[in-house]
Scaffold this active site. Sequence first.
Site, PDB file in Angstrom:
ATOM      1  N   ARG A   1      -6.299   3.788   3.569  1.00 15.50           N
ATOM      2  CA  ARG A   1      -5.634   3.843   4.874  1.00 15.50           C
ATOM      3  C   ARG A   1      -4.238   4.471   4.735  1.00 15.50           C
ATOM      4  NH1 ARG A   1      -2.642  -1.536   7.164  1.00 15.50           N
ATOM      5  NH2 ARG A   1      -2.201  -0.664   9.198  1.00 15.50           N
TER       6      ARG A   1
ATOM      7  N   ARG B   1      10.417   2.656  10.849  1.00 16.30           N
ATOM      8  CA  ARG B   1       9.233   3.296  11.438  1.00 16.30           C
ATOM      9  C   ARG B   1       9.327   3.254  12.972  1.00 16.30           C
ATOM     10  NH1 ARG B   1       4.017   0.953   8.778  1.00 16.30           N
ATOM     11  NH2 ARG B   1       3.141   2.746   9.903  1.00 16.30           N
TER      12      ARG B   1
ATOM     13  N   ASN C   1       1.441 -11.274   4.674  1.00 19.44           N
ATOM     14  CA  ASN C   1       1.562  -9.968   5.315  1.00 19.44           C
ATOM     15  C   ASN C   1       0.697 -10.016   6.572  1.00 19.44           C
ATOM     16  OD1 ASN C   1       1.576  -7.378   6.247  1.00 19.44           O
ATOM     17  ND2 ASN C   1       1.284  -6.413   4.246  1.00 19.44           N
TER      18      ASN C   1
ATOM     19  N   ALA D   1      -0.267  -5.889  11.775  1.00 23.95           N
ATOM     20  CA  ALA D   1       0.289  -5.640  13.113  1.00 23.95           C
ATOM     21  C   ALA D   1       0.559  -6.928  13.895  1.00 23.95           C
ATOM     22  CB  ALA D   1      -0.643  -4.727  13.898  1.00 23.95           C
TER      23      ALA D   1
ATOM     24  N   GLU E   1       7.599 -13.465   4.233  1.00 22.48           N
ATOM     25  CA  GLU E   1       6.906 -12.373   4.925  1.00 22.48           C
ATOM     26  C   GLU E   1       7.041 -11.107   4.079  1.00 22.48           C
ATOM     27  OE1 GLU E   1       8.137 -11.807   9.014  1.00 22.48           O
ATOM     28  OE2 GLU E   1       7.638  -9.688   8.893  1.00 22.48           O
TER      29      GLU E   1
ATOM     30  N   PRO F   1      -4.809  -8.088   9.385  1.00 24.19           N
ATOM     31  CA  PRO F   1      -5.704  -7.009   9.785  1.00 24.19           C
ATOM     32  C   PRO F   1      -5.400  -5.660   9.139  1.00 24.19           C
ATOM     33  CG  PRO F   1      -4.275  -7.674  11.600  1.00 24.19           C
ATOM     34  CD  PRO F   1      -4.122  -8.698  10.526  1.00 24.19           C
ATOM     35  N   ASN F   2      -6.468  -5.003   8.762  1.00 25.71           N
ATOM     36  CA  ASN F   2      -6.469  -3.633   8.211  1.00 25.71           C
ATOM     37  C   ASN F   2      -5.960  -3.544   6.771  1.00 25.71           C
ATOM     38  OD1 ASN F   2      -7.435  -2.362  10.664  1.00 25.71           O
ATOM     39  ND2 ASN F   2      -5.443  -2.870  11.521  1.00 25.71           N
TER      40      ASN F   2
ATOM     41  N   HIS G   1       5.852  -6.830   3.691  1.00 25.03           N
ATOM     42  CA  HIS G   1       5.236  -5.595   4.196  1.00 25.03           C
ATOM     43  C   HIS G   1       5.363  -4.531   3.128  1.00 25.03           C
ATOM     44  CE1 HIS G   1       5.040  -7.307   8.173  1.00 25.03           C
ATOM     45  NE2 HIS G   1       6.269  -7.738   7.968  1.00 25.03           N
TER      46      HIS G   1
ATOM     47  N   TYR H   1       1.189   3.594   2.918  1.00 27.98           N
ATOM     48  CA  TYR H   1       0.885   2.312   2.263  1.00 27.98           C
ATOM     49  C   TYR H   1       0.547   2.440   0.778  1.00 27.98           C
ATOM     50  CZ  TYR H   1       0.789   0.733   7.100  1.00 27.98           C
ATOM     51  OH  TYR H   1       1.133   0.458   8.398  1.00 27.98           O
TER      52      TYR H   1
HETATM   53  C1  DQA Z   1       2.374  -3.607   7.470  1.00 28.91           C
HETATM   54  C2  DQA Z   1       3.277  -3.033   8.574  1.00 28.91           C
HETATM   55  C3  DQA Z   1       2.671  -3.272   9.951  1.00 28.91           C
HETATM   56  O1  DQA Z   1       3.504  -2.699  10.940  1.00 28.91           O
HETATM   57  C4  DQA Z   1       1.310  -2.638  10.045  1.00 28.91           C
HETATM   58  O2  DQA Z   1       0.720  -2.944  11.294  1.00 28.91           O
HETATM   59  C5  DQA Z   1       0.407  -3.041   8.935  1.00 28.91           C
HETATM   60  C6  DQA Z   1       0.962  -3.072   7.577  1.00 28.91           C
HETATM   61  C7  DQA Z   1       2.910  -3.262   6.068  1.00 28.91           C
HETATM   62  O3  DQA Z   1       2.485  -3.941   5.117  1.00 28.91           O
HETATM   63  O4  DQA Z   1       3.706  -2.340   5.900  1.00 28.91           O
HETATM   64  O5  DQA Z   1      -0.777  -3.249   9.104  1.00 28.91           O
HETATM   65  O6  DQA Z   1       2.349  -5.019   7.603  1.00 28.91           O
END
Ligand code: DQA
Length: 148
Positions: free
Chosen positions: A20, A109, A76, A79, A100, A12-13, A102, A25
């Site tokens: 964003r 954070r 990835n 959240a 995994e 998501p996102n 990020h 990011y």
């Molecule tokens: C993320 C880190 C997560 O905490 C966050 O919710 C994201 C992006 C990252 O790539 O740094 O959506 O996965």
Amino acid sequence: MMRKRILVLNGPNLNRLGKREVHIYGQTTLAQIEEDLIQKGKTMGCEVVCRQSNHEGNLIDWIHEVHDNFDAMILNPGAFTHYSYALRDAVASITKPCVEIHLSNIHARESFRKTSVIAPVCIGQICGFGAVGYTLALQAVLEQIKEA
Ligand code: DQA
């Protein structure tokens, strides 16, 4: 030898990368990250398939597909990383390795981001290197499956 197939899943996102919270990011869009990975995959002799969804169920269905159709996965979970036992169980249910990834350093954070419920069922976690982390994840996962 069959060409290795790697699934790269973004949750998501992450479709909003480049727009964003760019101070966290970065400016690189998901399309740019995916194109770069597909090209790098070609030079490394593997096929990279990229998908993104904002919906947990879609991600779970795609993770299940890895079992039969891919050699490994880069994930990835956005959240969902921090609380989705359903995604964790999906990763645990497949026999193929998962890395995994990020963009941000989740350990530096907010405290809720320091926990990953996914990491214990992955071969490893890469975080904090921005878009470059996806290339590192591809190298790591290919190294892991090279004898398979
Ligand atoms: C993320 C880190 C997560 O905490 C966050 O919710 C994201 C992006 C990252 O790539 O740094 O959506 O996965």
